[in-house]
Design a protein around this motif. Structure first.
Motif: not given
Length: 267
Positions: A240-256
């Motif tokens: 999944i790309r490209p990601l901004e800071s908020k997008d990265l945080r949301n993905l981390l929270y979702k999968h982890l």
């Protein structure tokens, strides 16, 4: 109404006891979870191919095509072994998911949450400076084999440490960092490269390694491109790309967090 009652009686007639019904429900749950396990992966194509061969086999029997029937029968004799080889990664993921407990999952979840800010800030900072990075985060499946081929650290995850590990000309610049819970387990780890022929040629070795580890395990990988400064995430064989800071945080929270705290762990 009478027809409805007859229909219900017809459905429950094969079940002589509640154990029969439980047996069917358990089989349905296993099949359902196996289908979830391969959903959206290349293994779905393999499964479809096997089902087509089964159709051919029965058609060959009806049409009395002896040569084709014997050939397919021989193939089906070794099919169980072939399935284990073809679906070995999915089987391993399933066993890891079934072997996990909610209590341990919650403990790991709390540790992972504490690293979100450091990971997001580090990825953003490295992206701004166009410094390449590859950070792999362990989920349910252990990454011990990959930790052992790198430089063992066992340190607290921090912004300064992550940036220093990926600075150019350092011994740990080209390898991957592996995070387990809230600990930075190792750096300069070597990962398997994806063999996906459909992967864009624009993606370099870091992206191929990230996809490779996401195909082999259920880990999540964060990639920073040193050519473009783009932040990407690889998970379950997809990028999944490209990601901004908020997008990265949301993905981390979702999968982890969200997925690991759910009784039905996403594959």
């Amino acid at each position: 109404m009478e027809l409805l009652q007859q229909g219900i009686q017809h459905l429950v007639a094969p079940f002589t006891s509640w154990l029969d019904l439980l047996d069917v429900v358990l089989v349905a749950l296993v099949v359902y979870n196996l289908l979830l396990l391969i959903r959206g992966t290349r293994e779905v194509q393999i499964l479809i191919g096997i089902l087509i061969l089964v159709v051919f086999y029965y058609a060959a029997q009806i049409l009395e095509l002896r040569a084709l029937t014997v050939t397919l029968r021989t193939f089906f004799a070794v099919l169980p072994i072939a399935i284990i080889v073809l679906f070995q990664h999915e089987i391993r993921r399933a066993l890891a998911a079934f072997g996990s407990t909610p209590l341990l999952g919650w403990s790991d979840q709390r540790k992972v949450i504490s690293t979100f800010n450091e990971l997001t800030l580090a990825a953003t900072t490295l992206a701004d400076r166009k410094i390449g990075a590859l950070i792999v985060i362990e989920r349910l499946e252990g990454l011990r084999n990959y930790v052992e081929n790198g430089i063992r650290l066992d340190a607290v995850v921090s912004l300064d440490l992550l940036i220093s590990l990926f600075m150019p000309a350092t011994p740990t610049h080209d390898g991957a960092v592996v995070i387990q819970g809230d600990r930075l387990a190792a750096a300069a780890c070597y990962l398997p490269l994806t063999q996906n022929p459909e992967l864009s040629k624009d993606l370099g070795t870091r992206h191929r390694a990230a996809l490779g580890i996401s195909e082999e395990t259920d880990a999540l990988a964060v990639i920073v491109s040193e050519e473009t400064g783009t932040i990407s995430v690889a998970f379950a064989g997809r990028i999944i790309r490209p990601l901004e800071s908020k997008d990265l945080r949301n993905l981390l929270y979702k999968h982890l967090v969200t997925e690991l705290s759910s009784p039905e762990v996403a594959r």
